[in-house]
Design a protein around this motif. Structure first.
Motif, short mmCIF file in Angstrom:
data_model
loop_
_atom_site.label_atom_id
_atom_site.label_comp_id
_atom_site.label_asym_id
_atom_site.label_seq_id
_atom_site.Cartn_x
_atom_site.Cartn_y
_atom_site.Cartn_z
N PHE A 15 0.83 -1.20 0.00
CA PHE A 15 0.00 0.00 0.00
C PHE A 15 0.87 1.26 0.00
CE2 PHE A 15 -3.65 -2.67 1.35
CZ PHE A 15 -4.54 -2.26 0.37
N GLY A 16 2.00 1.23 0.70
CA GLY A 16 2.92 2.36 0.68
C GLY A 16 3.46 2.60 -0.72
N TYR A 17 3.81 1.52 -1.40
CA TYR A 17 4.29 1.64 -2.78
C TYR A 17 3.20 2.24 -3.67
CZ TYR A 17 5.44 0.30 -7.53
OH TYR A 17 5.66 0.33 -8.89
N LEU A 18 1.97 1.77 -3.54
CA LEU A 18 0.88 2.30 -4.36
C LEU A 18 0.65 3.78 -4.06
CD1 LEU A 18 -1.72 -0.61 -4.39
CD2 LEU A 18 -0.15 0.09 -6.21
N ALA A 19 0.73 4.17 -2.78
CA ALA A 19 0.56 5.59 -2.42
C ALA A 19 1.68 6.42 -3.03
CB ALA A 19 0.52 5.74 -0.90
N TYR A 20 2.93 5.92 -2.95
CA TYR A 20 4.05 6.64 -3.55
C TYR A 20 3.89 6.72 -5.06
CZ TYR A 20 8.76 8.05 -4.74
OH TYR A 20 9.84 8.73 -5.24
N LEU A 21 3.43 5.65 -5.66
CA LEU A 21 3.21 5.65 -7.11
C LEU A 21 2.20 6.73 -7.49
CD1 LEU A 21 3.76 4.29 -9.84
CD2 LEU A 21 1.92 2.69 -9.30
N LEU A 22 1.14 6.85 -6.72
CA LEU A 22 0.09 7.82 -7.01
C LEU A 22 0.52 9.25 -6.70
CD1 LEU A 22 -2.88 8.21 -7.90
CD2 LEU A 22 -3.50 7.97 -5.50
N LEU A 23 1.22 9.46 -5.59
CA LEU A 23 1.48 10.82 -5.10
C LEU A 23 2.93 11.27 -5.19
CD1 LEU A 23 -0.77 10.53 -1.94
CD2 LEU A 23 -1.36 11.58 -4.14
N GLY A 24 3.84 10.36 -5.48
CA GLY A 24 5.26 10.70 -5.48
C GLY A 24 5.66 11.77 -6.48
N GLY A 25 4.99 11.83 -7.60
CA GLY A 25 5.29 12.89 -8.58
C GLY A 25 4.95 14.26 -8.04
N PHE A 26 3.91 14.35 -7.23
CA PHE A 26 3.55 15.63 -6.63
C PHE A 26 4.59 16.05 -5.59
CE2 PHE A 26 -0.49 13.97 -8.20
CZ PHE A 26 -0.86 15.02 -9.03
N ALA A 27 5.18 15.09 -4.90
CA ALA A 27 6.26 15.40 -3.95
C ALA A 27 7.45 15.98 -4.70
CB ALA A 27 6.67 14.15 -3.18
N ALA A 28 7.67 15.54 -5.93
CA ALA A 28 8.80 16.03 -6.72
C ALA A 28 8.64 17.48 -7.13
CB ALA A 28 9.01 15.14 -7.95
N ILE A 29 7.45 18.01 -7.06
CA ILE A 29 7.26 19.43 -7.34
C ILE A 29 8.03 20.25 -6.31
CG2 ILE A 29 5.57 21.31 -7.40
CD1 ILE A 29 3.54 19.18 -8.41
N ARG A 30 7.99 19.82 -5.08
CA ARG A 30 8.70 20.51 -3.99
C ARG A 30 10.13 20.00 -3.83
NH1 ARG A 30 11.34 23.04 -1.01
NH2 ARG A 30 10.89 23.68 1.10
N TRP A 31 10.32 18.71 -3.99
CA TRP A 31 11.62 18.08 -3.80
C TRP A 31 12.02 17.35 -5.08
CZ3 TRP A 31 7.73 17.11 -0.02
CH2 TRP A 31 7.84 17.90 1.11
#
Length: 128
Positions: A15-31
């Motif tokens: 589930f953590g992997y799926l959450a990162y898959l879904l939202l990780g690109g948005f984290a890259a906006i900041r980082w």
């Protein structure tokens, strides 16, 4: 008992992997340094789904379940924990397209945020 806990820890990792898959690109906006791992995560997801590659987390979970005296997952992680819960059964293609769209939108936003002129990025001013 320990192998059951390991099995549940692997469910949480999935589930953590799926959450990162879904939202990780948005984290890259900041980082922006988080973008390469997100690209790898997305590439792996495509390889597993399109190439029908075995998922190492599912294999590890099945091994833990076997050691705990439980049967393996029927149909894998998605069929056991996600299908019918996060999206209706039979809507796998739609769910994959929506997930892919969210990921691509996040990457476009990363490009807009980080690939504009450096002066504008660092000073906050727009060039005229």
């Amino acid at each position: 008992m320990g192998y059951r806990w390991l099995g549940w820890a692997l469910v949480a990792a999935h589930f953590g992997y799926l959450a990162y898959l879904l939202l990780g690109g948005f984290a890259a906006i900041r980082w922006p340094r988080t973008l390469p791992p997100h690209l790898l995560a997305a590439g792996w997801a495509v390889a597993v789904v399109a190439g029908h590659l075995p998922c190492p987390l599912t294999a590890a979970q099945d091994a833990a379940r076997h050691a705990a005296g439980l049967p393996p997952l029927t149909g894998g992680f998605l069929a056991s924990y996600v299908r019918g819960v996060c999206y209706p059964g039979g809507a796998e293609t739609l769910a994959q397209v929506l997930l892919g769209t969210v990921v691509l939108v996040s990457w476009v936003l990363v490009a807009v945020r980080w690939w504009r002129p450096a002066r504008q990025r660092w000073t906050g001013r727009r060039s005229h």
